[in-house]
Design an enzyme around this catalytic site. Structure first.
Site, PDB file in Angstrom:
ATOM      1  CB  SER A  68      -2.757   9.659  44.264  1.00  0.00           C
ATOM      2  OG  SER A  68      -1.145   9.706  44.028  1.00  0.00           O
ATOM      3  NE  ARG A  69       0.205  17.192  43.186  1.00  0.00           N
ATOM      4  CZ  ARG A  69       0.652  17.731  44.323  1.00  0.00           C
ATOM      5  NH1 ARG A  69       1.262  16.858  45.369  1.00  0.00           N
ATOM      6  NH2 ARG A  69       0.253  18.637  44.862  1.00  0.00           N
ATOM      7  CE1 TYR A  90      -3.507  14.314  45.942  1.00  0.00           C
ATOM      8  CE2 TYR A  90      -2.705  16.547  45.799  1.00  0.00           C
ATOM      9  CZ  TYR A  90      -2.485  15.118  46.270  1.00  0.00           C
ATOM     10  OH  TYR A  90      -1.305  14.711  46.574  1.00  0.00           O
ATOM     11  CG  HIS A 111      -0.382  19.607  55.767  1.00  0.00           C
ATOM     12  ND1 HIS A 111      -0.074  19.505  57.047  1.00  0.00           N
ATOM     13  CD2 HIS A 111      -0.396  18.598  54.979  1.00  0.00           C
ATOM     14  CE1 HIS A 111       0.370  18.167  57.119  1.00  0.00           C
ATOM     15  NE2 HIS A 111       0.167  17.759  55.967  1.00  0.00           N
ATOM     16  CE  LYS A 129       2.295  13.841  63.491  1.00  0.00           C
ATOM     17  NZ  LYS A 129       3.741  13.610  63.140  1.00  0.00           N
ATOM     18  NE  ARG A 197       7.052  11.751  55.767  1.00  0.00           N
ATOM     19  CZ  ARG A 197       6.896  12.567  56.988  1.00  0.00           C
ATOM     20  NH1 ARG A 197       7.066  13.708  56.941  1.00  0.00           N
ATOM     21  NH2 ARG A 197       6.505  11.771  57.734  1.00  0.00           N
ATOM     22  CG  ASP A 210       7.328  13.750  60.595  1.00  0.00           C
ATOM     23  OD1 ASP A 210       7.591  13.050  61.193  1.00  0.00           O
ATOM     24  OD2 ASP A 210       6.153  13.924  59.937  1.00  0.00           O
TER      25      ASP A 210
END
Length: 360
Positions: A68-69, A90, A111, A129, A197, A210
């Site tokens: 994670s960041r 990452y 992605h 996806k 989001r 989504d």
């Protein structure tokens, strides 16, 4: 789908004689039998948690690293699931020699870059996806994976579920006759919040990528390449797509009627109607679900009820592991060319609506 005379006779026998009708059993292998790989998880959010839970409960796969960041977030996720490696970047996940394959669980906007870095590091990759923001990014990932010789797959989990294998067999056997109409919907009510989001253009939000990707991908699986796509929709207050209705036609002339929305909780069902019978898939059709075969006279002929309703994400991981162990660089159940075809359709729908994301 093309039918032989043998398939026609098989269909007539099974659909016309209700007492003898039995839907085919799924051929889906037991996820626990898939060879174990070391998995690295990128972006430890909600879908990542569901993925890891499914692997722990239903497979022999090993999650060995999470990145994670936010290093504290990675550590909390690792502690929750007993993952040995927790990293604040990452890149550190990609540098971990225990990682065979990386699961990209970030928002769509991340992605492309994250999957590309993983491919360049020589890791196999499973990408949530929708695969990328657009077809251009998807094509670059596919080219990179093929050049690097690593496995790449879209995590369209529906394609790998047992009830969808039942659907495939019904179509292959011609039990429905000539397919004429496919329906599918996926709508969720989302509070209008610019920080969410799905309303955020910078995160490639909107209903289509989504939620709507499920009905579009389902129709593509059933009908094959679309001959035409007609779109009606509107934008949400942030400029992303809020609701979209889509009519597609297959090369055979069959129609698909699809819908997605952020404004209401829809039934999330699907159906395939043919000249002899129809299949109905209960909501949520994209998750493990009951499948019913209905005659033209609206008589229930038979049903398939899934033995396992929880942890369905395990099937996509098992498919990836089997492919990699066999030296295959993509899955026959979700080929990369199919992912690209769906991404081009989604691009066209967004063009029709006038929806673009920052940086496109």
């Amino acid at each position: 789908m093309p039918q032989t005379r043998q398939a026609d006779r098989h269909a007539d026998r099974h659909v016309d004689d209700a007492a003898r009708v039995v839907l085919p059993a799924p051929r889906t292998p037991d996820p626990r039998e898939a060879p174990a790989l070391g998995w690295g998880v990128i972006a430890p959010g909600g879908i990542a948690a569901s993925f890891v839970e499914a692997l722990r409960a239903h497979t022999e796969q090993r999650v060995v690293a999470v990145g994670s960041r936010d290093a504290a977030r990675a550590r909390a996720f690792a502690d929750r699931f007993g993952i040995p490696g927790a990293y604040g970047t990452y890149a550190d996940v990609l540098g971990d020699a225990r990682v065979d394959i990386v699961y990209i669980a970030s928002p769509h906007s991340g992605h492309f870059e994250q999957a590309l870095r993983a491919i360049e590091a020589g890791k196999h990759v499973l990408v949530e996806k929708a695969f990328t923001r657009n077809a251009r990014e998807a094509e670059q990932l596919v080219q990179a994976a093929r050049e690097q010789g690593v496995f790449l797959m879209e995590a369209m989990w529906t394609r790998f579920l047992p009830h969808i294998d039942v659907v495939r067999q019904v179509l292959d056997l011609g039990l429905l006759g000539e397919v004429r109409t496919v329906t599918a919907d996926h709508g969720q009510f989302m509070n209008p919040d610019a920080a969410h989001r799905l309303f955020a253009p910078e995160l490639a939000g909107g209903a289509l990528l989504d939620l709507g990707v499920y009905p579009v991908s389902f129709a593509s699986m059933v009908l094959g390449p679309f001959a035409s796509v007609t779109t009606v929709g509107d934008k949400a207050f942030t400029g992303v797509d809020g609701q979209v209705s889509i009519v597609v036609t297959g090369e055979s002339g069959a129609h698909g009627v699809l819908n997605t929305t952020l404004y209401a909780r829809t039934p999330t069902t699907a159906s395939i109607s043919g000249t002899r019978a129809r299949l109905e898939i209960e909501g949520d059709f994209y998750a493990p679900a009951t499948v019913r075969l209905i005659s033209r006279e609206r008589e229930l002929l038979c049903s398939y009820v899934p033995a396992q309703r929880e942890g369905g994400l395990c099937y996509e991981a098992a498919e990836a592991a089997r492919c990699i162990a066999a030296g295959r660089l993509e899955s026959d159940l979700m080929p990369l060319d199919e992912t690209l075809r769906v991404m081009h359709v989604l691009d066209g729908i967004r063009r029709d609506l006038g929806v673009t994301f920052p940086g496109e």
